[in-house]
Design an enzyme around this catalytic site. Structure first.
Site, PDB file in Angstrom:
ATOM      1  N   ARG A  64     -11.944  43.716 -77.197  1.00 24.23           N
ATOM      2  CA  ARG A  64     -11.100  44.477 -78.147  1.00 24.23           C
ATOM      3  C   ARG A  64     -11.678  46.011 -77.974  1.00 24.23           C
ATOM      4  O   ARG A  64     -10.982  46.719 -78.334  1.00 24.23           O
ATOM      5  CB  ARG A  64     -10.730  43.910 -79.408  1.00 24.23           C
ATOM      6  CG  ARG A  64     -10.083  44.754 -80.294  1.00 24.23           C
ATOM      7  CD  ARG A  64      -9.349  44.178 -81.635  1.00 24.23           C
ATOM      8  NE  ARG A  64     -10.161  43.338 -82.340  1.00 24.23           N
ATOM      9  CZ  ARG A  64     -11.352  43.955 -83.212  1.00 24.23           C
ATOM     10  NH1 ARG A  64     -11.389  45.055 -83.284  1.00 24.23           N
ATOM     11  NH2 ARG A  64     -12.157  42.996 -83.715  1.00 24.23           N
ATOM     12  N   TYR A 116      14.423  57.884 -80.423  1.00 20.38           N
ATOM     13  CA  TYR A 116      14.108  56.334 -80.346  1.00 20.38           C
ATOM     14  C   TYR A 116      13.784  55.388 -81.721  1.00 20.38           C
ATOM     15  O   TYR A 116      13.270  55.897 -82.553  1.00 20.38           O
ATOM     16  CB  TYR A 116      12.698  55.920 -79.515  1.00 20.38           C
ATOM     17  CG  TYR A 116      12.465  54.530 -79.229  1.00 20.38           C
ATOM     18  CD1 TYR A 116      13.305  53.872 -78.036  1.00 20.38           C
ATOM     19  CD2 TYR A 116      11.734  53.855 -79.793  1.00 20.38           C
ATOM     20  CE1 TYR A 116      13.074  52.501 -77.859  1.00 20.38           C
ATOM     21  CE2 TYR A 116      11.571  52.341 -79.528  1.00 20.38           C
ATOM     22  CZ  TYR A 116      12.053  51.762 -78.551  1.00 20.38           C
ATOM     23  OH  TYR A 116      11.886  50.468 -78.132  1.00 20.38           O
ATOM     24  N   ASP A 187       7.743  62.061 -75.649  1.00 25.26           N
ATOM     25  CA  ASP A 187       7.882  60.788 -75.054  1.00 25.26           C
ATOM     26  C   ASP A 187       8.209  60.996 -73.729  1.00 25.26           C
ATOM     27  O   ASP A 187       9.690  61.288 -73.606  1.00 25.26           O
ATOM     28  CB  ASP A 187       8.686  59.982 -75.977  1.00 25.26           C
ATOM     29  CG  ASP A 187       8.850  58.607 -75.541  1.00 25.26           C
ATOM     30  OD1 ASP A 187       8.851  58.241 -74.203  1.00 25.26           O
ATOM     31  OD2 ASP A 187       9.128  57.750 -76.234  1.00 25.26           O
ATOM     32  N   LYS A 212       8.537  50.206 -69.418  1.00 17.99           N
ATOM     33  CA  LYS A 212       9.612  50.619 -68.445  1.00 17.99           C
ATOM     34  C   LYS A 212       9.302  50.870 -66.912  1.00 17.99           C
ATOM     35  O   LYS A 212       9.064  49.967 -66.263  1.00 17.99           O
ATOM     36  CB  LYS A 212      10.318  51.914 -69.063  1.00 17.99           C
ATOM     37  CG  LYS A 212      10.499  51.809 -70.646  1.00 17.99           C
ATOM     38  CD  LYS A 212      11.561  50.413 -71.193  1.00 17.99           C
ATOM     39  CE  LYS A 212      11.234  50.057 -72.548  1.00 17.99           C
ATOM     40  NZ  LYS A 212      11.557  51.224 -73.497  1.00 17.99           N
TER      41      LYS A 212
HETATM   42  C1  LIG Z   1      11.072  51.184 -74.733  1.00 16.87           C
HETATM   43  C2  LIG Z   1      10.689  52.615 -75.433  1.00 16.87           C
HETATM   44  C3  LIG Z   1       9.645  52.736 -76.441  1.00 16.87           C
HETATM   45  C4  LIG Z   1       8.916  51.698 -77.096  1.00 16.87           C
HETATM   46  O1  LIG Z   1       8.063  51.022 -76.055  1.00 16.87           O
HETATM   47  P1  LIG Z   1       7.716  49.432 -75.974  1.00 16.87           P
HETATM   48  O2  LIG Z   1       6.766  49.175 -74.907  1.00 16.87           O
HETATM   49  O3  LIG Z   1       8.799  48.603 -76.378  1.00 16.87           O
HETATM   50  O4  LIG Z   1       6.911  49.232 -77.238  1.00 16.87           O
HETATM   51  C5  LIG Z   1       9.211  54.084 -76.682  1.00 16.87           C
HETATM   52  N1  LIG Z   1      10.013  55.327 -76.387  1.00 16.87           N
HETATM   53  C6  LIG Z   1      10.771  55.042 -75.404  1.00 16.87           C
HETATM   54  C7  LIG Z   1      11.951  56.188 -75.134  1.00 16.87           C
HETATM   55  C8  LIG Z   1      11.413  53.792 -74.962  1.00 16.87           C
HETATM   56  O5  LIG Z   1      12.402  53.776 -74.022  1.00 16.87           O
END
Ligand SMILES: *Cc1c(COP(=O)(O)O)cnc(C)c1O
Length: 388
Positions: A64, A116, A187, A212
């Site tokens: 960790r 988001y 983001d 993603k």
């Molecule tokens: C999916 C997503 C998140 C969150 O990510 P996780 O891996 O599901 O915690 C944050 N921002 C955007 C734009 C996303 O598509």
């Protein structure tokens, strides 16, 4: 009908002269070559090492805290892609929460209007527990964002946004003078590191849900923050240790394997998305197509200036009412009826079904285009739209 303002398959440009990594490799080569041990006898890929603790006497004590070797490979690849130091996390939300954790009590937090949902909930928790004030700003309101830079403690941008795919004027906003100590974060999940590099524009942090495009196969949760400031990176690592928000050994391994093919996956899926966006735009059963590459998109000019490619996500409204849009999702055979995006398989969902998304058009479908053959995807969409 507006037509795609094509970028002539931009991955060539990404891999070409304009974007170079540490060691002067093109991005495409960096994706493949970084994060490997080149000593004689070493395995080509850093092996997955499931371990919580290590025999004392070396740098690694407890996973960790110091991680497992797979983290370092992933962080090297992702940091180099965007020109900063990467800190990996258990998920995208864990990465974002670590940044929000740096924000003091009574802070002013600027968030996009098209935000988001998890991030909005996180900020609302900060409002009730830490006295944050939250200002929501339209993605396209550049003057509003520039003004926020002057007064806010956290400026949080998502570009392209979800699901309206609006592109913020990051060139202008990231260059605006900021309040001392403020953090400006982007983001970058929807853009991918190949289409947009926020740190180069002046952002303090770039964040990805590596769940993603980076992972790319709908089989892991992972997140990453990329930053230039060493003390901010140290703070984020400390938060990761204290929150236990560490990526698992399997997830780090899979994310590293996934990202090796990002350039190829993105090139294919993006080309298909451009084609499908144009065809959907001409389809009688569709009333509005939102894709940054379409000339009709409200932020097409910013997308054209700023993004190397227009991405793989298309939002479109089905003519009729919510049940008509649900019918399209149900009738699709190849395209999976599922949330999320950025994977090899195409997925589609009606966004207004989600909590907090009720303001969206009720027939808006968000399609994440995968790497299947484009004609198969089109046949699937056509049959699902026709049967309506
Ligand atoms: C999916 C997503 C998140 C969150 O990510 P996780 O891996 O599901 O915690 C944050 N921002 C955007 C734009 C996303 O598509």
């Amino acid at each position: 009908m507006s037509g795609i303002d094509s970028k002539g398959h931009s991955m060539k440009r990404v891999g070409g002269e304009e974007t170079r990594q540490a060691g002067s490799l093109s991005v495409d080569s960096w994706l493949v070559a970084a994060g490997r041990d080149r000593q004689a006898g070493a395995p080509l890929n850093v092996p997955m090492m499931p371990a919580s603790n290590f025999v004392l006497g070396t740098r690694r004590v407890y996973a960790r805290n110091e991680g497992v070797p797979g983290w370092e490979a992933l962080e090297e690849v992702l940091g180099g892609l965007e020109g900063g130091e990467a800190v990996s996390f258990a998920s995208g939300m864990a990465a974002i929460a670590a940044i929000f954790d740096q924000i003091p009590a009574n802070a002013l937090v600027a968030l996009p209007a098209d935000c988001y949902q998890g991030v909005l909930s996180l900020a609302e928790a900060g409002r009730s527990r830490r006295g944050w004030r939250i200002e929501r700003i339209a993605v396209t309101d550049t003057i509003g964002w520039v003004r926020a830079c002057d007064v806010a403690d956290l400026i949080w941008l998502e570009s392209p946004s979800n699901p309206l795919l609006e592109v913020a004027d990051l060139d202008t906003i990231c260059a605006a003078p900021r309040k001392a100590g403020a953090i400006l974060g982007v983001d970058n999940t929807f853009a991918t590191p190949l289409n947009q590099r926020p740190l180069e524009l002046g952002a303090d942090v770039s964040v990805h849900s590596a769940t993603k495009f980076i992972g790319g196969h709908s089989d892991l949760l992972c997140g990453v923050v990329i930053a230039r400031d060493a003390s901010l990176c140290a703070d984020l690592r400390r938060t990761r240790v204290l929150a236990g928000a560490t990526p698992g050994a399997l997830e780090a391994f899979l994310a590293t394997r996934g990202v090796r093919t990002l350039a190829l996956r993105l090139e294919r899926a993006q080309r298909s998305a451009e084609e499908l966006a144009e065809r959907l735009d001409r389809h009688a059963g569709v009333s509005c197509v939102r894709y940054p590459g379409l000339r009709s998109h409200p932020t097409h000019a910013a997308a054209r200036r700023q993004l190397k490619g227009y991405g793989t996500v298309i939002s479109f409204d089905v003519k009729g009412v919510a049940t008509d849009a649900d019918g399209v999702c149900r009738r699709l055979k190849l395209i999976q009826h599922a949330t999320s995006l950025g994977a090899v398989e195409s997925t589609i969902e009606r966004r207004a079904l989600h909590h907090g998304q009720e303001h969206l058009p009720e027939t808006l479908l968000r399609l994440s285009v995968g790497i299947e053959a484009v004609e198969d995807l089109w046949m699937d969409l056509e049959q699902a739209l026709r049967a309506g």
